[in-house]
Structures are given as C-alpha cells and as structure tokens.
Scaffold this motif. Structure first.
Motif, PDB file in Angstrom:
ATOM      1  N   GLY A  58      -5.044  13.263  -2.292  1.00  0.00           N
ATOM      2  CA  GLY A  58      -4.309  12.041  -2.012  1.00  0.00           C
ATOM      3  C   GLY A  58      -5.146  10.846  -2.433  1.00  0.00           C
ATOM      4  O   GLY A  58      -6.355  10.829  -2.240  1.00  0.00           O
ATOM      5  N   GLN A  59      -4.482   9.840  -3.028  1.00  0.00           N
ATOM      6  CA  GLN A  59      -5.172   8.643  -3.479  1.00  0.00           C
ATOM      7  C   GLN A  59      -4.457   7.396  -2.956  1.00  0.00           C
ATOM      8  O   GLN A  59      -3.346   7.104  -3.369  1.00  0.00           O
ATOM      9  CB  GLN A  59      -5.223   8.606  -5.015  1.00  0.00           C
ATOM     10  N   PRO A  60      -5.106   6.646  -2.037  1.00  0.00           N
ATOM     11  CA  PRO A  60      -4.526   5.364  -1.629  1.00  0.00           C
ATOM     12  C   PRO A  60      -4.496   4.422  -2.836  1.00  0.00           C
ATOM     13  O   PRO A  60      -5.443   4.381  -3.627  1.00  0.00           O
ATOM     14  CB  PRO A  60      -5.491   4.859  -0.562  1.00  0.00           C
ATOM     15  N   THR A  61      -3.404   3.686  -2.967  1.00  0.00           N
ATOM     16  CA  THR A  61      -3.258   2.760  -4.086  1.00  0.00           C
ATOM     17  C   THR A  61      -2.215   1.713  -3.710  1.00  0.00           C
ATOM     18  O   THR A  61      -1.905   1.542  -2.528  1.00  0.00           O
ATOM     19  CB  THR A  61      -2.881   3.528  -5.377  1.00  0.00           C
ATOM     20  N   GLU A  81       0.490   5.858  -1.090  1.00  0.00           N
ATOM     21  CA  GLU A  81      -0.416   6.954  -1.428  1.00  0.00           C
ATOM     22  C   GLU A  81       0.257   7.842  -2.451  1.00  0.00           C
ATOM     23  O   GLU A  81       1.435   8.156  -2.336  1.00  0.00           O
ATOM     24  CB  GLU A  81      -0.788   7.786  -0.209  1.00  0.00           C
ATOM     25  N   SER A  89       5.206   5.815  -2.410  1.00  0.00           N
ATOM     26  CA  SER A  89       4.407   7.019  -2.210  1.00  0.00           C
ATOM     27  C   SER A  89       5.103   8.200  -2.870  1.00  0.00           C
ATOM     28  O   SER A  89       6.334   8.299  -2.836  1.00  0.00           O
ATOM     29  CB  SER A  89       4.209   7.294  -0.721  1.00  0.00           C
ATOM     30  N   LYS A 149       0.828  -1.200   0.000  1.00  0.00           N
ATOM     31  CA  LYS A 149       0.000   0.000   0.000  1.00  0.00           C
ATOM     32  C   LYS A 149       0.863   1.250   0.000  1.00  0.00           C
ATOM     33  O   LYS A 149       1.865   1.319   0.704  1.00  0.00           O
ATOM     34  CB  LYS A 149      -0.919   0.020   1.225  1.00  0.00           C
ATOM     35  N   CYS A 184       4.407  12.404  -4.917  1.00  0.00           N
ATOM     36  CA  CYS A 184       3.574  13.543  -5.268  1.00  0.00           C
ATOM     37  C   CYS A 184       3.698  13.742  -6.777  1.00  0.00           C
ATOM     38  O   CYS A 184       4.799  13.779  -7.311  1.00  0.00           O
ATOM     39  CB  CYS A 184       4.054  14.787  -4.526  1.00  0.00           C
ATOM     40  N   ARG A 218      -0.158  11.636  -4.172  1.00  0.00           N
ATOM     41  CA  ARG A 218      -0.838  12.928  -4.069  1.00  0.00           C
ATOM     42  C   ARG A 218      -0.742  13.597  -5.427  1.00  0.00           C
ATOM     43  O   ARG A 218       0.353  13.847  -5.937  1.00  0.00           O
ATOM     44  CB  ARG A 218      -0.215  13.811  -2.993  1.00  0.00           C
TER      45      ARG A 218
END
Length: 99
Positions: free
Chosen positions: A47-50, A12, A75, A10, A77, A14
């Motif tokens: 922000g997008q969890p992915t 995130e 993670s 997991k 940006c 942005r």
C-alpha cells in the motif's frame, strides 16, 4: 503531460505484483519527471499513501518497460500482470479496492 497536481485529497493505492519478475514503482512529480519510489518483488503487495492527483508509473525492473500508468483519482488496487502470471501491457485501468 502527466504530472502531480494538488496535494489535498489523501488516498491509498495498493500495488500487487502478479508477475514472475520484479517491478519498480515510480512517482510522477510536479514537473512531470518520474522519481523512483520502491521495488515490488514477484508476488509482493504494498500500500502506498498518496494524493488523488498524483500519477504513478510501474516499470519492469530489468528493462524499464512501462507496464502501467496510474492516474488514480481515488483509492484503488493496481494489479501488475494478471493473477495467472501473464504480462499486462499499457492500457489497463486500476481495479476497485479489494482489501
């Protein structure tokens, strides 16, 4: 072919829209097909969890022109356009997290 792979790490992403126009953010699924996920208005950030092996595509809302292809790995940006309002075509890589 760009497509989502494993869903085990997991992260995130942005997304920051520095453009003067709206953009659409698309997730690339396990079959390599783009699925619309959300719209970013001018100046908006989200922000997008992915997952680390799930790619994303950013397109201009009106023309569907591809602005960014994002294969994150970690993670990050993603700046869409430059902060001075320029147009950032394909080829740029995600920047480091700044939040």
């Amino acid at each position: 072919m760009m497509r989502s792979l494993l869903s085990d790490k997991k992260i995130e992403i942005r997304f920051k829209n520095h453009m003067y126009t709206a953009v659409d953010v698309w997730w690339v699924n396990f079959n390599g097909q783009e699925q619309w996920w959300f719209e970013l208005s001018p100046g908006e950030s989200r922000g997008q969890p992915t997952y680390a092996t799930h790619p994303w595509v950013v397109r201009l809302k009106d023309s569907c022109e591809v602005l960014r292809r994002v294969d994150p790995g970690a993670s990050c940006c993603v700046d869409i356009g430059d902060p001075q309002g320029g147009h950032d075509p394909l080829g740029a890589s995600p920047s480091s997290p700044s939040d």
